[in-house]
Design an enzyme around this catalytic site. Structure first.
Site, PDB file in Angstrom:
ATOM      1  N   SER A 109       0.802  -1.222   0.000  1.00 45.72           N
ATOM      2  CA  SER A 109       0.000   0.000   0.000  1.00 45.72           C
ATOM      3  C   SER A 109       0.832   1.267   0.000  1.00 45.72           C
ATOM      4  O   SER A 109       0.387   2.291  -0.508  1.00 45.72           O
ATOM      5  CB  SER A 109      -0.957  -0.004   1.194  1.00 45.72           C
ATOM      6  N   HIS A 138      -5.313  -3.071  -2.990  1.00 43.32           N
ATOM      7  CA  HIS A 138      -4.915  -2.165  -4.074  1.00 43.32           C
ATOM      8  C   HIS A 138      -4.820  -2.856  -5.433  1.00 43.32           C
ATOM      9  O   HIS A 138      -4.507  -2.213  -6.427  1.00 43.32           O
ATOM     10  CB  HIS A 138      -3.579  -1.492  -3.741  1.00 43.32           C
ATOM     11  N   LYS A 192     -11.541   1.168  -2.354  1.00 51.01           N
ATOM     12  CA  LYS A 192     -10.461   1.703  -3.180  1.00 51.01           C
ATOM     13  C   LYS A 192     -10.917   1.710  -4.644  1.00 51.01           C
ATOM     14  O   LYS A 192     -11.715   2.556  -5.008  1.00 51.01           O
ATOM     15  CB  LYS A 192      -9.185   0.950  -2.887  1.00 51.01           C
TER      16      LYS A 192
HETATM   17  C1  LIG Z   1      -6.907   0.236   2.995  1.00 43.82           C
HETATM   18  C2  LIG Z   1      -6.339  -1.086   3.351  1.00 43.82           C
HETATM   19  C3  LIG Z   1      -6.960  -1.889   4.307  1.00 43.82           C
HETATM   20  C4  LIG Z   1      -8.095  -1.408   5.151  1.00 43.82           C
HETATM   21  O1  LIG Z   1      -9.284  -1.375   4.436  1.00 43.82           O
HETATM   22  P1  LIG Z   1     -10.457  -0.431   4.954  1.00 43.82           P
HETATM   23  O2  LIG Z   1     -11.668  -0.934   4.269  1.00 43.82           O
HETATM   24  O3  LIG Z   1     -10.088   0.953   4.569  1.00 43.82           O
HETATM   25  O4  LIG Z   1     -10.530  -0.620   6.452  1.00 43.82           O
HETATM   26  C5  LIG Z   1      -6.462  -3.159   4.506  1.00 43.82           C
HETATM   27  N1  LIG Z   1      -5.377  -3.595   3.830  1.00 43.82           N
HETATM   28  C6  LIG Z   1      -4.736  -2.825   2.929  1.00 43.82           C
HETATM   29  C7  LIG Z   1      -3.535  -3.371   2.212  1.00 43.82           C
HETATM   30  C8  LIG Z   1      -5.195  -1.536   2.682  1.00 43.82           C
HETATM   31  O5  LIG Z   1      -4.544  -0.755   1.821  1.00 43.82           O
END
Ligand SMILES: *Cc1c(COP(=O)(O)O)cnc(C)c1O
Length: 395
Positions: A189, A217, A248
């Site tokens: 991330s 991602h 995302k």
């Molecule tokens: C954003 C993210 C999360 C958390 O997800 P949310 O739905 O925002 O709580 C978990 N793992 C990764 C790799 C992320 O980038």
């Protein structure tokens, strides 16, 4: 022996100010910007518009009219909230339809929705492992995975970033563990690079370990129809626990895990962050289903995004910036010191580009960076504007 004057009087244990002051001193103080624009290519803060280069809305779907309409229509039907947890009476037909579509999209028998990715990771790892077990994590895994690994009570090991040999050596030392779970981000991330999944599968499978991929991602962005990083790398059938988020690329909210019938039933029975929480609003699930369909059909958006990524990397390299090994919309510029990263972020903001400085503890010490994210919502001119701002800011 008497203590120095400054510490002679023990401060009250709930005197919170010193830790805050220390964080400020380190240039690590976090502050929220209050947005008044919808997600998309622009942000609006304090009445000023910026090009937004720090959101995770990679395909530009968060503000898509079809998704918004689905949210509105479903809210008219089902109300604003789900009213209860999934296991009591909050599991609506919108949740169920989305789960079936997600299972289908990821080529797995079942999928299960969670309210957030953070909770999904706590739920999955907590339901699968306890103190008889061992968990192996890439040292750059997302904080939610690390927290889940620490909370589950299993033996916790971190291996070198994207290093299957380091993983193999760690696995070999855990012979007596009941279950061994290897956990990796699909796309990291804060770095944007991809995990070498085939080699991680080899290391795991040869030691009877399972692989879990958090593809927050990658899902929607990589692979045929956006099916994700394992699909893009041709190892989809070798990843028994596939988790991704919906906030995302899908531009909505929530998360899911996909896998076997037994995996999903195990989570429904034992994953506490699934059981003891209110189900996401059904209208959010309905909107996400529309967003999933748009995502699957969005080859044009994925191509545009890939073109932006190439344009940005070529331009930034010419300017002499240090790029990271990333072929994804996450294009961090490694800066190093926290103060320098914050200063560059501020200079870019003065030039109309919103990009946050990512500092420890989110990333390792000495690796503060600007985490630039690109989106299909951007135009090629937007990327050029960013490059021009980077050029001026470097001077
Ligand atoms: C954003 C993210 C999360 C958390 O997800 P949310 O739905 O925002 O709580 C978990 N793992 C990764 C790799 C992320 O980038």
């Amino acid at each position: 022996m008497s203590a120095p004057a400054s510490t002679a009087q023990a401060s009250h244990p709930f005197d919170l100010a010193p830790a805050l002051a220390e964080r400020r001193r380190l240039h690590r103080y976090r502050q929220r910007l209050t947005q008044t624009a919808p997600a998309g290519r622009q942000a609006r803060v304090d009445g000023r518009h910026y090009l937004n280069f720090c959101a995770n809305d990679y395909l530009g779907l968060a503000n898509h009219p079809d998704v918004i309409r689905a949210l509105q229509d479903a809210a008219s039907d089902t109300g604003a909230g789900s009213g209860a947890s999934h296991l009591v009476c909050g599991h609506s037909y919108h949740h169920h339809a989305l789960e079936e579509a997600l299972a289908d999209a990821t080529g797995r028998p079942r999928a299960l929705l969670f309210s957030t990715g953070y909770m999904a990771n706590l739920g999955i790892i907590g339901a699968l492992l306890d103190k008889q077990d061992a968990v192996f994590q890439d040292r750059l895994n997302h904080a939610s995975l690390i927290d889940a690994g620490l909370a589950c009570g299993a033996r916790f090991r971190r291996y070198l970033h994207n290093d299957p040999a380091s993983l193999g050596a760690q696995l070999d030392k855990a012979g007596d563990a009941r279950r061994k779970l290897v956990v990796t981000d699909g796309i990291f991330s804060m770095d944007g690079d991809a995990a070498p999944l085939a080699a991680l599968c080899d290391a795991a499978e040869s030691r009877d370990a399972w692989l879990m991929v958090d593809d927050a991602h990658g899902f929607g962005v990589l692979g045929p129809q956006g099916a994700g990083t394992p699909a893009a790398q041709g190892v989809d059938h070798r990843v028994p626990v596939y988790m991704a988020t919906l906030g995302k690329a899908l531009g909505s909210f929530g998360a899911f895990v996909a896998g076997s019938d037994d995996l999903i039933e195990t989570l429904i029975q034992f994953a506490r962050p699934y059981i003891y929480t209110t189900a996401m609003p059904p209208a959010v699930a309905a909107a996400t289903l529309v967003s999933l369909r748009l995502t699957q059909a969005a080859d044009d958006r994925r191509e545009l995004l890939a073109a932006h990524i190439r344009r940005f990397r070529d331009g930034a390299a010419q300017l002499g910036y240090t790029l990271m090994d990333s072929a994804t919309p996450i294009q961090p510029l490694l800066i190093g010191s926290d103060a320098d990263a914050v200063a560059l972020s501020e200079r870019l903001r003065e030039r109309g580009c919103l990009i946050s400085a990512i500092r420890p503890p989110t990333v390792p010490e000495g690796t503060a960076r600007l985490r630039i994210t690109l989106s299909a919502a951007h135009t090629p001119q937007d990327v050029d504007t960013l490059l021009a701002a980077l050029e001026e800011s470097a001077r």
